[in-house]
Design a protein around this motif. Structure first.
Motif, PDB file in Angstrom:
ATOM      1  N   THR A 219      54.665  53.554  29.450  1.00  0.00           N
ATOM      2  CA  THR A 219      53.500  53.098  28.691  1.00  0.00           C
ATOM      3  C   THR A 219      53.729  51.836  27.880  1.00  0.00           C
ATOM      4  N   ALA A 220      54.871  51.171  28.057  1.00  0.00           N
ATOM      5  CA  ALA A 220      55.133  49.966  27.280  1.00  0.00           C
ATOM      6  C   ALA A 220      54.293  48.800  27.798  1.00  0.00           C
ATOM      7  N   SER A 221      54.057  47.835  26.921  1.00  0.00           N
ATOM      8  CA  SER A 221      53.466  46.568  27.318  1.00  0.00           C
ATOM      9  C   SER A 221      54.573  45.639  27.794  1.00  0.00           C
ATOM     10  N   VAL A 222      54.190  44.617  28.545  1.00  0.00           N
ATOM     11  CA  VAL A 222      55.149  43.684  29.123  1.00  0.00           C
ATOM     12  C   VAL A 222      54.738  42.267  28.722  1.00  0.00           C
ATOM     13  N   VAL A 223      55.695  41.510  28.207  1.00  0.00           N
ATOM     14  CA  VAL A 223      55.398  40.121  27.850  1.00  0.00           C
ATOM     15  C   VAL A 223      55.009  39.362  29.112  1.00  0.00           C
ATOM     16  N   GLN A 224      53.879  38.685  29.055  1.00  0.00           N
ATOM     17  CA  GLN A 224      53.318  38.001  30.211  1.00  0.00           C
ATOM     18  C   GLN A 224      52.567  36.770  29.731  1.00  0.00           C
ATOM     19  N   ARG A 225      52.834  35.645  30.367  1.00  0.00           N
ATOM     20  CA  ARG A 225      52.097  34.437  29.987  1.00  0.00           C
ATOM     21  C   ARG A 225      50.623  34.588  30.341  1.00  0.00           C
ATOM     22  N   LEU A 226      49.784  33.923  29.573  1.00  0.00           N
ATOM     23  CA  LEU A 226      48.361  33.873  29.859  1.00  0.00           C
ATOM     24  C   LEU A 226      48.140  32.923  31.025  1.00  0.00           C
ATOM     25  N   LEU A 227      47.483  33.416  32.081  1.00  0.00           N
ATOM     26  CA  LEU A 227      47.285  32.576  33.259  1.00  0.00           C
ATOM     27  C   LEU A 227      46.324  31.434  32.957  1.00  0.00           C
ATOM     28  N   PRO A 228      46.478  30.308  33.623  1.00  0.00           N
ATOM     29  CA  PRO A 228      45.597  29.156  33.361  1.00  0.00           C
ATOM     30  C   PRO A 228      44.148  29.510  33.627  1.00  0.00           C
ATOM     31  N   GLY A 229      43.271  28.906  32.844  1.00  0.00           N
ATOM     32  CA  GLY A 229      41.849  29.118  33.036  1.00  0.00           C
ATOM     33  C   GLY A 229      41.339  28.395  34.271  1.00  0.00           C
ATOM     34  N   LEU A 230      40.212  28.870  34.790  1.00  0.00           N
ATOM     35  CA  LEU A 230      39.597  28.288  35.979  1.00  0.00           C
ATOM     36  C   LEU A 230      38.315  27.569  35.588  1.00  0.00           C
ATOM     37  N   ALA A 231      38.068  26.456  36.250  1.00  0.00           N
ATOM     38  CA  ALA A 231      36.871  25.682  35.972  1.00  0.00           C
ATOM     39  C   ALA A 231      35.634  26.414  36.485  1.00  0.00           C
ATOM     40  N   ILE A 232      34.486  26.095  35.905  1.00  0.00           N
ATOM     41  CA  ILE A 232      33.217  26.646  36.378  1.00  0.00           C
ATOM     42  C   ILE A 232      33.006  26.211  37.821  1.00  0.00           C
ATOM     43  N   ASP A 233      32.643  27.159  38.659  1.00  0.00           N
ATOM     44  CA  ASP A 233      32.512  26.933  40.104  1.00  0.00           C
ATOM     45  C   ASP A 233      31.032  26.977  40.471  1.00  0.00           C
ATOM     46  N   GLU A 234      30.463  25.817  40.755  1.00  0.00           N
ATOM     47  CA  GLU A 234      29.037  25.747  41.074  1.00  0.00           C
ATOM     48  C   GLU A 234      28.714  26.459  42.381  1.00  0.00           C
ATOM     49  N   ALA A 235      29.640  26.446  43.325  1.00  0.00           N
ATOM     50  CA  ALA A 235      29.395  27.146  44.589  1.00  0.00           C
ATOM     51  C   ALA A 235      29.247  28.640  44.340  1.00  0.00           C
ATOM     52  N   ARG A 236      30.087  29.187  43.467  1.00  0.00           N
ATOM     53  CA  ARG A 236      29.963  30.601  43.151  1.00  0.00           C
ATOM     54  C   ARG A 236      28.674  30.866  42.367  1.00  0.00           C
ATOM     55  N   ARG A 237      28.258  29.933  41.550  1.00  0.00           N
ATOM     56  CA  ARG A 237      27.002  30.103  40.814  1.00  0.00           C
ATOM     57  C   ARG A 237      25.838  30.269  41.780  1.00  0.00           C
ATOM     58  N   ARG A 238      25.810  29.461  42.820  1.00  0.00           N
ATOM     59  CA  ARG A 238      24.738  29.562  43.816  1.00  0.00           C
ATOM     60  C   ARG A 238      24.846  30.874  44.596  1.00  0.00           C
ATOM     61  N   ALA A 239      26.098  31.299  44.890  1.00  0.00           N
ATOM     62  CA  ALA A 239      26.291  32.522  45.674  1.00  0.00           C
ATOM     63  C   ALA A 239      25.903  33.773  44.904  1.00  0.00           C
ATOM     64  N   ASN A 240      25.855  33.691  43.585  1.00  0.00           N
ATOM     65  CA  ASN A 240      25.528  34.849  42.754  1.00  0.00           C
ATOM     66  C   ASN A 240      24.080  34.858  42.292  1.00  0.00           C
ATOM     67  N   ALA A 241      23.297  33.874  42.705  1.00  0.00           N
ATOM     68  CA  ALA A 241      21.947  33.692  42.191  1.00  0.00           C
ATOM     69  C   ALA A 241      20.995  34.775  42.688  1.00  0.00           C
ATOM     70  N   LEU A 242      19.885  34.916  41.988  1.00  0.00           N
ATOM     71  CA  LEU A 242      18.888  35.914  42.343  1.00  0.00           C
ATOM     72  C   LEU A 242      18.312  35.682  43.730  1.00  0.00           C
ATOM     73  N   ASP A 243      18.284  34.426  44.173  1.00  0.00           N
ATOM     74  CA  ASP A 243      17.706  34.130  45.480  1.00  0.00           C
ATOM     75  C   ASP A 243      18.765  33.948  46.564  1.00  0.00           C
ATOM     76  N   ALA A 244      19.979  34.442  46.297  1.00  0.00           N
ATOM     77  CA  ALA A 244      21.060  34.346  47.281  1.00  0.00           C
ATOM     78  C   ALA A 244      21.193  35.676  48.021  1.00  0.00           C
ATOM     79  N   PRO A 245      21.714  35.647  49.261  1.00  0.00           N
ATOM     80  CA  PRO A 245      22.007  36.913  49.952  1.00  0.00           C
ATOM     81  C   PRO A 245      23.241  37.552  49.330  1.00  0.00           C
ATOM     82  N   ILE A 246      23.100  38.769  48.860  1.00  0.00           N
ATOM     83  CA  ILE A 246      24.221  39.474  48.232  1.00  0.00           C
ATOM     84  C   ILE A 246      24.365  40.837  48.885  1.00  0.00           C
ATOM     85  N   SER A 247      25.517  41.051  49.490  1.00  0.00           N
ATOM     86  CA  SER A 247      25.863  42.327  50.111  1.00  0.00           C
ATOM     87  C   SER A 247      27.280  42.664  49.675  1.00  0.00           C
ATOM     88  N   ILE A 248      27.429  43.731  48.907  1.00  0.00           N
ATOM     89  CA  ILE A 248      28.658  44.035  48.186  1.00  0.00           C
ATOM     90  C   ILE A 248      29.405  45.189  48.861  1.00  0.00           C
TER      91      ILE A 248
END
Length: 730
Positions: A219-248
């Motif tokens: 149950t111990a925690s492990v020292v771990q570096r914080l992974l680099p952040g990711l930039a906003i992805d416009e392609a993913r924004r379009r893929a998640n939109a209300l008018d996009a085809p979404i099948s999960i």
């Protein structure tokens, strides 16, 4: 210089030795006095301690005060070091050199202290937790933990023999956070916080902000570096939109597929197998049952103790990031199940964290889930809201998650959820709504929406609570909850109950079939056939279907065809694409051997083709959340259990869907059609390639014969227990 100047009072010495001193930094380390500097270090197990300058030259040998492990000494003015190291000879043998943790000053910057105190820090995980950093040219790890009511907090681990006296932390009372920088501690070190609580009890706690944790039963925690952040992805924004085809495709990583020896696939192995499999079936997104660290396999991750740590069952945080990177590279979104509704009472977790009910309510009528024997977060506390909301942002920013499916939202919204009279506390207005939880959900969704507009949140919410997927008011005190999507549990329950009936009785329950269209556009819905429908004795989807073997498969193909044609985004649990006979077993691999049998392989092919048709015809997805995207052609033929409707794209192109919920094939069936022309059969669930009987259609030319309110009509073969979709080709 007189070494007695470094002596501490007997009561202070005793509190240091008992690890009960509230401010160890006031005594330990180097401190100026008249004429010089005194140095103190508490090193249980040390035999001799020498102070070295930064170049390794001896400056002073410290002496134990009264035979204790508190070593003290004094240096005359002008010669005291601002930077120094300690050379220690241990009584058990061996010698070490290290920088003294108590020579470093305060760590958290003033603005961050203020934001943490206010509970408005968007990313407290950048300061709290364990962060490998370099301070004053020295590499080590900065630790910080919120425990405002604790009397003392220490970092313990193998590096200090798990001795809470060695590294007692500095209390930043302005924000209730304890901090310390430990030189020489790097990634991979195990650690916990030893907390002397407000109640006088010493507890060993895992780090609430740990980015990595040990594999259960450890149950111990492990020292771990914080992974680099990711930039906003416009392609993913379009893929998640209300008018996009979404099948999960919903997946439990531990049982989708296993190694030959029964072991788990790693995150990287899953990236090589699961990602191409889901892409090959045409799914647009994966949804993963919770990947947070959790102590009990049987909870499937829904009782997390490490909300910031991907489960060690499948690898490291870098491994999980490699998985999400592979999914994004393949154009496949990743949605994570997220659990802010409750947490387990395991001793190393959040329960009574600093000797008080810090994260949870003290009153069990507010703070204890009877259904799951878990604790409920105190959403009225700003720091708790901040802990949870920033966690949502963390998974999106650091792992590239497309979104979060929020578990058990109904249990958060109502104070009387699954409680009898007298077992719950009304809100300040005397009502049953949990106003604090509602406020938290609005704020969390607002934070995600403003900070990461490409991401989505989805609510597993099973009641008629209004405006779940509508934006909150600008002041966050009203309006909707702010989710992008809500699971349509009513559609799922009604449809499965309807299909479980013998087809001869379905005509008496026609309203149950079509009722979902009365409210289909009141929210932005996802249609879920999730893991919850194939566990706990419910049987598999195939086993729920009535009739002989052929009818069971036909009914399931009918279910999928109707689901993919119905307004709403789609979600299917793993394995259901090839129709297992038995319900899901989380302790074993899916029964992949079934794909060697034609009916199961045919079902998988149908799901692949349904996804292909969905993605290639905007009429089936573009207006999923708008009433303009759906129109009944025939909904009142209960006698034959037939439905016919039109799905329409914004440009007017349409797909006509005819559904027969009985096993009787209907030859020469006339139905209205929205436009003149040739209508080609796009997909038929009764096609022999799927295991059907072959009651299919080719291209059908409309006639100017009015029918069902339409100026044009066609005559088709209506498949038994089947769905046929048609698109106009001229």
């Amino acid at each position: 210089m007189d070494p007695d100047l470094a002596r501490v009072a007997p009561e202070s010495l005793q509190s240091l030795l008992q690890a009960s001193h509230a401010d160890p930094f006031a005594l330990l380390g180097a401190h100026p006095v008249a004429g010089g500097m005194v140095l103190r270090t508490l090193l249980p197990g040390a035999q001799a301690v020498v102070v070295l300058d930064i170049d390794g030259r001896p400056l002073l040998e410290l002496q134990p005060q009264d035979g204790s492990p508190l070593f003290i000494g004094a240096l005359p003015g002008g010669s005291h070091p601002l930077r120094y190291r300690l050379h220690v000879r241990w009584s058990g043998g061996g010698e070490t050199r290290f920088d003294d943790a108590y020579r470093f000053g305060a760590l958290i910057e003033d603005l961050d202290v203020w934001l943490l105190a206010e509970g408005s820090h968007h990313r407290p995980y950048e300061w709290l937790g364990a962060h490998p950093v370099t301070v004053d040219g020295v590499a080590g790890t900065r630790f910080a933990v919120w425990a405002p009511n604790a009397r003392r907090v220490s970092v313990v681990g193998g590096f200090n023999a798990w001795d809470g006296r060695r590294h007692m932390m500095r209390h930043r009372r302005e924000c209730g956070v304890w901090e310390i920088f430990l030189p020489g501690i790097g990634e991979g070190e195990l650690y916990k916080y030893e907390i002397l609580g407000a109640d006088g009890v010493v507890r060993l706690k895992a780090d609430p902000f740990a980015f990595r944790a040990e594999l259960r039963p450890h149950t111990a925690s492990v020292v771990q570096r914080l992974l680099p952040g990711l930039a906003i992805d416009e392609a993913r924004r379009r893929a998640n939109a209300l008018d996009a085809p979404i099948s999960i495709y919903e997946v439990h990583l531990g049982s989708w597929q296993r190694k030959e020896d029964g072991g788990w696939l790693s995150y990287r192995e899953l990236a090589e197998r699961l990602v191409p499999y889901a892409v090959g079936l045409g799914f647009t997104h994966l949804e993963l049952l919770p990947v947070h660290e959790h102590p009990f396999d049987g909870s499937w991750g829904y009782q997390p103790t490490g909300l910031y740590a991907p489960s060690a069952r499948f690898g490291t945080p870098e491994d999980f990031r490699a998985f999400t990177d592979a999914a994004r590279a393949a154009g496949l979104g990743v949605i994570l199940d997220w659990v802010p509704a409750h947490f387990p009472s395991d001793a190393h977790g959040l329960a009574e964290f600093d000797g008080t009910h810090l994260y949870e309510h003290a009153d069990p009528r507010e703070g204890f889930h009877q259904d799951w024997n878990t604790l409920i977060y105190n959403y009225g506390r700003a720091e708790v809201r901040n802990y949870l909301a920033s966690n949502a942002l963390y998974w999106i920013e650091r792992f590239g998650a497309d979104g979060l499916r929020v578990d058990a939202v109904a249990s958060m919204l109502y104070r009387d959820y699954s409680r009898r009279e007298g077992e719950w506390v009304p809100n300040r207005f005397g009502g049953r709504e949990n106003l604090e939880a509602i406020d938290f959900l609005r704020r969390m969704n607002h934070l995600v929406g403003t900070q990461r507009p490409e991401a989505i949140t989805l609510a597993e919410e099973s009641t008629a609570f209004p405006a779940v997927s509508r934006p909150p008011s600008p002041d966050l005190q009203g309006g909707g909850l702010g989710f992008h999507y809500k699971w349509n549990m009513g559609w799922m329950n009604d449809l499965l109950a309807y299909l479980a009936r013998d087809p001869v009785h379905r005509k008496h329950h026609h309203d149950q079939l079509r009722f979902s269209l009365a409210y289909a556009f009141s929210e932005n819905f996802v249609l879920p056939l999730s893991h919850d429908e194939v566990v706990h004795g419910k049987g598999s989807l195939l086993a729920k279907m009535p009739g002989d073997v052929w009818q069971k498969f036909a009914n399931l193909r009918l279910l999928y065809g109707y689901m993919w044609a119905h307004p709403g985004k789609k979600l299917l649990f793993m394995g259901c694409e090839f129709a297992p006979w038995s319900e899901w077993n989380a302790d074993a691999s899916l029964p992949w051997e079934l794909l060697g049998h034609a009916p199961h392989a045919g079902m998988q092919r149908l799901v692949r083709d349904l996804n292909r048709v969905l993605r290639s015809h905007p009429a089936l997805y573009e207006q999923d959340t708008a009433s303009e995207g759906f129109r009944w052609i025939s909904h009142d033929d209960a006698a034959h259990s037939v439905l016919v409707f039109e799905r329409r794209a914004r440009d007017g192109r349409s797909v006509v869907v005819a559904c027969n919920f009985t096993p009787v094939a209907r030859e020469g069936w006339r139905t209205g059609i929205p436009a003149a022309g040739t209508w080609r059969e796009l997909l038929n669930t009764d096609d022999p390639v799927y295991g059907g009987s072959g009651v299919t259609n080719g291209a059908l030319r409309s006639e100017a014969l009015p029918w069902q309110g339409e100026a044009q009509s066609i005559v088709l073969r209506l498949p038994p227990l089947g769905v046929a979709m048609f698109v106009r080709v001229d």
